[in-house]
Each structure stands twice: as C-alpha cells, then as structure tokens.
Motif scaffolding. Structure first.
Motif, PDB file in Angstrom:
ATOM      1  N   THR A 279      -7.060 -17.501  -2.906  1.00 14.60           N
ATOM      2  CA  THR A 279      -7.683 -16.233  -3.281  1.00 14.60           C
ATOM      3  C   THR A 279      -6.873 -15.579  -4.386  1.00 14.60           C
ATOM      4  N   SER A 280      -7.549 -14.779  -5.163  1.00 17.60           N
ATOM      5  CA  SER A 280      -6.870 -13.875  -6.080  1.00 17.60           C
ATOM      6  C   SER A 280      -6.246 -12.772  -5.223  1.00 17.60           C
ATOM      7  N   GLY A 281      -5.346 -12.024  -5.803  1.00 18.11           N
ATOM      8  CA  GLY A 281      -4.767 -10.897  -5.069  1.00 18.11           C
ATOM      9  C   GLY A 281      -5.855  -9.920  -4.668  1.00 18.11           C
ATOM     10  N   GLN A 282      -5.820  -9.514  -3.418  1.00 13.72           N
ATOM     11  CA  GLN A 282      -6.817  -8.593  -2.877  1.00 13.72           C
ATOM     12  C   GLN A 282      -6.179  -7.228  -2.640  1.00 13.72           C
ATOM     13  N   LEU A 283      -6.783  -6.212  -3.217  1.00 12.14           N
ATOM     14  CA  LEU A 283      -6.332  -4.840  -3.014  1.00 12.14           C
ATOM     15  C   LEU A 283      -6.986  -4.288  -1.747  1.00 12.14           C
ATOM     16  N   PRO A 284      -6.468  -3.176  -1.232  1.00 13.70           N
ATOM     17  CA  PRO A 284      -7.069  -2.576  -0.033  1.00 13.70           C
ATOM     18  C   PRO A 284      -8.296  -1.723  -0.366  1.00 13.70           C
TER      19      PRO A 284
ATOM     20  N   LYS B 217     -13.431   1.126  -3.400  1.00 12.67           N
ATOM     21  CA  LYS B 217     -12.522   2.211  -3.766  1.00 12.67           C
ATOM     22  C   LYS B 217     -11.209   2.119  -3.011  1.00 12.67           C
ATOM     23  N   LEU B 218     -10.142   2.568  -3.673  1.00 12.99           N
ATOM     24  CA  LEU B 218      -8.845   2.703  -3.009  1.00 12.99           C
ATOM     25  C   LEU B 218      -8.804   4.061  -2.329  1.00 12.99           C
ATOM     26  N   GLY B 219      -8.483   4.084  -1.060  1.00 11.40           N
ATOM     27  CA  GLY B 219      -8.380   5.354  -0.344  1.00 11.40           C
ATOM     28  C   GLY B 219      -7.024   6.005  -0.515  1.00 11.40           C
ATOM     29  N   VAL B 220      -6.017   5.174  -0.828  1.00 10.94           N
ATOM     30  CA  VAL B 220      -4.640   5.648  -0.941  1.00 10.94           C
ATOM     31  C   VAL B 220      -4.015   4.984  -2.159  1.00 10.94           C
TER      32      VAL B 220
ATOM     33  N   GLY C  80       7.153   4.205   0.794  1.00 11.13           N
ATOM     34  CA  GLY C  80       8.469   4.818   0.903  1.00 11.13           C
ATOM     35  C   GLY C  80       8.557   6.118   0.122  1.00 11.13           C
ATOM     36  N   ALA C  81       7.490   6.460  -0.595  1.00 10.35           N
ATOM     37  CA  ALA C  81       7.415   7.738  -1.318  1.00 10.35           C
ATOM     38  C   ALA C  81       6.114   8.424  -0.896  1.00 10.35           C
ATOM     39  N   GLU C  82       5.020   8.174  -1.645  1.00  2.42           N
ATOM     40  CA  GLU C  82       3.732   8.811  -1.334  1.00  2.42           C
ATOM     41  C   GLU C  82       3.017   8.177  -0.141  1.00  2.42           C
ATOM     42  N   VAL C  83       3.363   6.947   0.180  1.00  5.37           N
ATOM     43  CA  VAL C  83       2.682   6.188   1.238  1.00  5.37           C
ATOM     44  C   VAL C  83       3.700   5.796   2.305  1.00  5.37           C
ATOM     45  N   THR C  84       3.370   6.037   3.568  1.00  6.14           N
ATOM     46  CA  THR C  84       4.287   5.661   4.648  1.00  6.14           C
ATOM     47  C   THR C  84       4.185   4.162   4.918  1.00  6.14           C
ATOM     48  N   PRO C  85       5.223   3.579   5.489  1.00  4.60           N
ATOM     49  CA  PRO C  85       5.145   2.166   5.865  1.00  4.60           C
ATOM     50  C   PRO C  85       3.996   1.881   6.833  1.00  4.60           C
ATOM     51  N   GLU C  86       3.710   2.789   7.732  1.00  4.09           N
ATOM     52  CA  GLU C  86       2.619   2.599   8.686  1.00  4.09           C
ATOM     53  C   GLU C  86       1.267   2.574   7.976  1.00  4.09           C
ATOM     54  N   GLU C  87       1.075   3.500   7.018  1.00  4.52           N
ATOM     55  CA  GLU C  87      -0.165   3.490   6.226  1.00  4.52           C
ATOM     56  C   GLU C  87      -0.284   2.186   5.443  1.00  4.52           C
ATOM     57  N   ALA C  88       0.822   1.764   4.853  1.00  2.00           N
ATOM     58  CA  ALA C  88       0.819   0.547   4.041  1.00  2.00           C
ATOM     59  C   ALA C  88       0.514  -0.684   4.892  1.00  2.00           C
ATOM     60  N   LYS C  89       1.002  -0.717   6.121  1.00  3.07           N
ATOM     61  CA  LYS C  89       0.706  -1.844   7.015  1.00  3.07           C
ATOM     62  C   LYS C  89      -0.803  -1.929   7.273  1.00  3.07           C
ATOM     63  N   GLU C  90      -1.450  -0.797   7.472  1.00  2.00           N
ATOM     64  CA  GLU C  90      -2.907  -0.784   7.660  1.00  2.00           C
ATOM     65  C   GLU C  90      -3.620  -1.225   6.382  1.00  2.00           C
ATOM     66  N   LEU C  91      -3.086  -0.837   5.230  1.00  6.48           N
ATOM     67  CA  LEU C  91      -3.672  -1.249   3.958  1.00  6.48           C
ATOM     68  C   LEU C  91      -3.544  -2.764   3.775  1.00  6.48           C
ATOM     69  N   ALA C  92      -2.423  -3.324   4.202  1.00  6.60           N
ATOM     70  CA  ALA C  92      -2.238  -4.784   4.125  1.00  6.60           C
ATOM     71  C   ALA C  92      -3.256  -5.487   5.012  1.00  6.60           C
TER      72      ALA C  92
ATOM     73  N   ASP D 152      -2.662   1.446  -9.161  1.00  3.99           N
ATOM     74  CA  ASP D 152      -1.633   2.153  -8.387  1.00  3.99           C
ATOM     75  C   ASP D 152      -1.791   1.907  -6.888  1.00  3.99           C
ATOM     76  N   ALA D 153      -2.334   0.711  -6.539  1.00  9.53           N
ATOM     77  CA  ALA D 153      -2.480   0.333  -5.126  1.00  9.53           C
ATOM     78  C   ALA D 153      -1.097   0.170  -4.503  1.00  9.53           C
ATOM     79  N   PRO D 154      -0.948   0.539  -3.239  1.00 11.23           N
ATOM     80  CA  PRO D 154       0.339   0.356  -2.563  1.00 11.23           C
ATOM     81  C   PRO D 154       0.617  -1.095  -2.166  1.00 11.23           C
ATOM     82  N   VAL D 155      -0.450  -1.895  -1.943  1.00 12.98           N
ATOM     83  CA  VAL D 155      -0.299  -3.245  -1.410  1.00 12.98           C
ATOM     84  C   VAL D 155      -1.342  -4.167  -2.047  1.00 12.98           C
ATOM     85  N   GLU D 156      -0.965  -5.429  -2.199  1.00  9.96           N
ATOM     86  CA  GLU D 156      -1.882  -6.476  -2.636  1.00  9.96           C
ATOM     87  C   GLU D 156      -1.523  -7.744  -1.874  1.00  9.96           C
TER      88      GLU D 156
END
Length: 154
Positions: free
Chosen positions: A37-42, A47-50, A55-67, A141-145
């Motif tokens: 697969t190509s890199g998949q954004l959340p 649309k990106l919700g976050v 570690g700044a604007e996004v918490t690790p817990e939020e980022a885990k859900e985005l992953a 500016d996605a937090p995770v891919e």
C-alpha cells in the motif's frame, strides 16, 4: 462479507472508501504474491480530523487511534487491489510514520494502534514485522501515516 470484514464489524468498524491519492500514485500495487500500500493517512470521509505533531498538539493516545484509522484505510486499499481480504495470508510488514515534537520518543506506542487493529482483524495473519519512525512533518500536517505489505493467496 469476508471473514475479515465480519471481524471488523464485531469491532464496530467497517472498511471506508479508498482515499483518493493526493499526488501521482495509486493506493495499492500487487506484485507477485504481495500487495504494497501507499502511505495511508488517518482520513475519515476524505478529511483529517486532527493535525499537528504528536507530543505537542496531538496526544499519544489520540495518535494511537489515528494509527488505527490509517490501518483500516490500508486494509481498504488492499481490498481494492485484491477484491477479498480473506485472500490475505499474512501482514508481512508495517511502517508507521509519526510527525513528532522534537522531544517525543513514543513512536512505537503510537504505531501500536495500527498493529493492534491488524491483529484483531486478521488474527495470527496480522502478526508482522514493523518500523515506527519519527518524522518532522507529514502530508497535510497529518500526525500519523501507515503503509503495509501483505502476502496474498492466489
């Protein structure tokens, strides 16, 4: 409905529409017995919700859900290439990119969101090798891919 999609339904999830590419590439490519697969954004409904750095604007817990969302999008990309997720023999490799604040070092915990979803959806076939990489910035500016490589049956 495939057994994998039935398992996702038990988790309260369904495969989304495959996200339209943001540039000159395709969501997934078959080569021999593998799908890359190509890199998949959340993205959710395109649309990106976050946005921002983990570690700044996004918490690790939020980022885990985005992953987790990225992994769901990756499964949709795989299905678009092979038609039936029950053809997946195993997830071979997962690569997760985490847009990180300079002092954030929890990338493996973030990418666990993708790994855990793949394990829940595919059982033993979802166990994989993995890289979790911190990066300065990701598209939109996605937090995770997340990108995945899977082996498929003929």
């Amino acid at each position: 409905m495939s057994a994998v999609e039935a398992k996702l339904a038990e988790l309260g999830l369904s495969l989304p529409e495959v996200a339209a590419p943001l540039a000159s590439y395709v969501p997934a490519v078959c080569s021999g017995s593998y799908v890359f697969t190509s890199g998949q954004l959340p993205l959710v409904e395109g649309k990106l919700g976050v946005t921002g750095k983990v570690g700044a604007e996004v918490t690790p817990e939020e980022a885990k859900e985005l992953a987790r969302t990225c992994a769901l999008n990756a499964l949709a990309a795989v299905k678009s290439a092979i038609g039936d997720l029950d053809k997946v023999v195993r997830v071979v490799k997962v690569v997760g990119f985490v847009a990180s604040a300079p002092d954030f070092t929890g990338q493996p915990g973030v990418v666990n969101g993708a790994s855990e979803l793949l394990g829940q959806a595919l059982g033993e076939a979802g166990v994989h090798a993995r890289s979790a990489v911190g990066v300065a910035v990701l598209p939109l500016d996605a937090p995770v891919e997340v990108e995945i490589q899977v082996e498929v049956a003929d």
